[in-house]
Design a protein around this motif. Structure first.
Motif, mmCIF file in Angstrom:
data_model
loop_
_atom_site.group_PDB
_atom_site.id
_atom_site.type_symbol
_atom_site.label_atom_id
_atom_site.label_comp_id
_atom_site.label_asym_id
_atom_site.label_seq_id
_atom_site.Cartn_x
_atom_site.Cartn_y
_atom_site.Cartn_z
ATOM 1 N N LEU A 1 -1.349 21.411 0.458
ATOM 2 C CA LEU A 1 -0.995 20.422 -1.062
ATOM 3 C C LEU A 1 -0.747 19.178 -0.410
ATOM 4 C CD1 LEU A 1 1.594 22.595 -3.095
ATOM 5 C CD2 LEU A 1 -0.819 22.560 -3.183
ATOM 6 N N ALA A 2 -1.055 18.030 -1.055
ATOM 7 C CA ALA A 2 -1.158 16.639 -0.801
ATOM 8 C C ALA A 2 -0.427 15.832 -1.777
ATOM 9 C CB ALA A 2 -2.217 16.071 -0.518
ATOM 10 N N HIS A 3 0.430 14.882 -1.432
ATOM 11 C CA HIS A 3 1.213 14.088 -2.529
ATOM 12 C C HIS A 3 0.280 12.692 -2.042
ATOM 13 C CE1 HIS A 3 4.807 11.963 -4.756
ATOM 14 N NE2 HIS A 3 3.770 11.601 -5.038
ATOM 15 N N GLN A 4 -0.675 12.463 -2.973
ATOM 16 C CA GLN A 4 -1.293 11.278 -2.724
ATOM 17 C C GLN A 4 -0.817 10.006 -3.540
ATOM 18 O OE1 GLN A 4 -5.885 11.982 -2.725
ATOM 19 N NE2 GLN A 4 -5.063 13.916 -3.429
ATOM 20 N N GLY A 5 -0.609 8.811 -2.913
ATOM 21 C CA GLY A 5 -0.122 7.502 -3.217
ATOM 22 C C GLY A 5 1.251 7.615 -3.862
ATOM 23 N N CYS A 6 1.898 8.203 -2.572
ATOM 24 C CA CYS A 6 3.563 7.930 -2.543
ATOM 25 C C CYS A 6 4.050 6.848 -2.052
ATOM 26 C CB CYS A 6 4.196 9.285 -2.218
ATOM 27 S SG CYS A 6 3.525 10.106 -0.516
ATOM 28 N N GLN A 7 5.299 6.507 -2.424
ATOM 29 C CA GLN A 7 5.979 5.319 -1.879
ATOM 30 C C GLN A 7 6.850 5.454 -0.555
ATOM 31 O OE1 GLN A 7 5.225 2.094 -3.409
ATOM 32 N NE2 GLN A 7 6.218 1.615 -1.758
ATOM 33 N N VAL A 8 6.572 4.410 0.444
ATOM 34 C CA VAL A 8 7.423 4.326 1.445
ATOM 35 C C VAL A 8 8.317 3.031 0.972
ATOM 36 C CG1 VAL A 8 7.686 3.658 3.886
ATOM 37 C CG2 VAL A 8 5.943 5.136 3.442
ATOM 38 N N ASP B 1 0.652 -1.248 0.039
ATOM 39 C CA ASP B 1 0.008 -0.097 0.195
ATOM 40 C C ASP B 1 0.796 1.260 -0.040
ATOM 41 O OD1 ASP B 1 -2.293 -1.618 0.209
ATOM 42 O OD2 ASP B 1 -2.422 -1.287 2.384
ATOM 43 N N LYS B 2 0.442 2.263 -0.696
ATOM 44 C CA LYS B 2 1.132 3.450 -0.529
ATOM 45 C C LYS B 2 0.333 4.489 0.364
ATOM 46 C CE LYS B 2 2.839 3.220 -5.252
ATOM 47 N NZ LYS B 2 3.210 4.066 -6.693
ATOM 48 N N VAL B 3 0.956 5.676 0.717
ATOM 49 C CA VAL B 3 0.647 6.732 1.555
ATOM 50 C C VAL B 3 0.407 7.989 0.912
ATOM 51 C CG1 VAL B 3 2.091 5.448 3.338
ATOM 52 C CG2 VAL B 3 2.925 7.355 2.231
ATOM 53 N N SER B 4 -0.245 8.769 1.777
ATOM 54 C CA SER B 4 -0.470 10.147 1.329
ATOM 55 C C SER B 4 0.139 10.958 2.430
ATOM 56 C CB SER B 4 -1.917 10.456 1.238
ATOM 57 O OG SER B 4 -2.495 9.750 -0.076
ATOM 58 N N GLN B 5 0.763 12.206 1.729
ATOM 59 C CA GLN B 5 1.317 13.185 2.791
ATOM 60 C C GLN B 5 0.840 14.696 2.351
ATOM 61 O OE1 GLN B 5 3.335 15.617 1.272
ATOM 62 N NE2 GLN B 5 3.736 16.807 3.298
ATOM 63 N N ALA B 6 0.459 15.451 3.301
ATOM 64 C CA ALA B 6 0.009 16.545 3.207
ATOM 65 C C ALA B 6 0.342 17.827 4.206
ATOM 66 C CB ALA B 6 -1.639 16.675 3.287
#
Length: 255
Positions: free
Chosen positions: A178-185, A162-167
């Motif tokens: 601003l959010a980066h949705q679906g970014c990789q850990v 699963d990917k994460v989102s950061q805002a």
């Protein structure tokens, strides 16, 4: 690797500009951030925090009177405390909330080394880069986001698929969430940090990494630091993983 915490690179001094070439070097080759609706969960719970030293960081509401952020945001150049004085939330930008208590691990202080306008966070201090702010009154009409309750091992297993989102509120859009949705850990490190590739800039320190699981948005990490721009293509950003600090956060909250 030189890890530069956003102290005036994300505890951003409000008077300091961020140049376009700096921005392009700090992202991962492409800007994947987008404005999101601040009337919806989870975005309405994202905070912008101002300190007495006029620094700006991001954070997230995790209980009606508690805001989670990054510890280095509240340390001044002399290793003294730079206290939070105002907190605003994406879902209620016209309202200001006043902090009355600030907590961060003392282990963080000795691991911060001055580097121009910011800090370099040592490897030993990186897992301690969290802060908890108590507000004088509960935040109304905004649902707090829960902290991830599983183990580090469980989180690592989920993040493989699963990917994460950061805002947060970055330096180039101080008034826009601003959010980066679906970014990789990429990795859950043994020291309790997360290596990730979410696009963050100065101002994003303390912003949450969010995982949607079972219809619930969980706070799984807190944005801490990033590599020097010259090492951007070889190194990920670092966040503090919630499982590694969950007990300390509970103690601060009296739980």
């Amino acid at each position: 690797m030189k890890m530069t915490a956003w102290a005036v690179l994300a505890g951003l001094l409000m008077c300091q500009p961020l140049w376009a070439d700096e921005q392009s070097q700090l992202l991962f080759g492409h800007d994947d951030r987008q404005a999101v609706s601040v009337t919806r969960t989870p975005w309405q719970a994202i905070a912008q925090i101002e300190t007495a030293g006029e620094n700006l960081c991001s954070g997230v509401l995790i209980a009606p009177q508690w805001v989670l952020s990054a510890g280095h945001c509240f340390v001044d150049a002399h290793h003294g405390q730079d206290p939070a004085i105002n907190v605003q939330f994406a879902g209620a930008r016209s309202q200001f909330y006043r902090p009355d208590h600030l907590y961060f691990p003392r282990e963080l202080i000795n691991g911060l080394k001055g580097d121009g306008d910011g800090f370099v966070i040592s490897a030993e201090a990186s897992p301690h880069d969290v802060a908890l702010i108590h507000l004088t009154k509960p935040v109304a009409h905004i649902a707090p986001l829960p902290l991830w309750r599983g183990s580090s091992e469980q989180l690592a297993a989920l993040l493989k698929q699963d990917k994460v989102s950061q805002a947060g509120y970055p330096a180039d859009h101080l008034d826009t969430l601003l959010a980066h949705q679906g970014c990789q850990v990429d990795k859950v490190n043994a020291d309790g940090t997360l290596a990730h590739r979410c696009d963050t800039l100065p101002g994003d320190s303390g912003s949450p990494l969010l995982l949607e699981e079972g219809g619930v948005w969980w706070v799984v990490g807190v944005q801490s630091s990033a590599p020097d721009a010259s090492e951007r293509q070889e190194a990920d950003n670092l966040a503090v993983a919630v499982p590694s600090v969950a007990r300390q956060l509970q103690r601060w909250m009296g739980g």
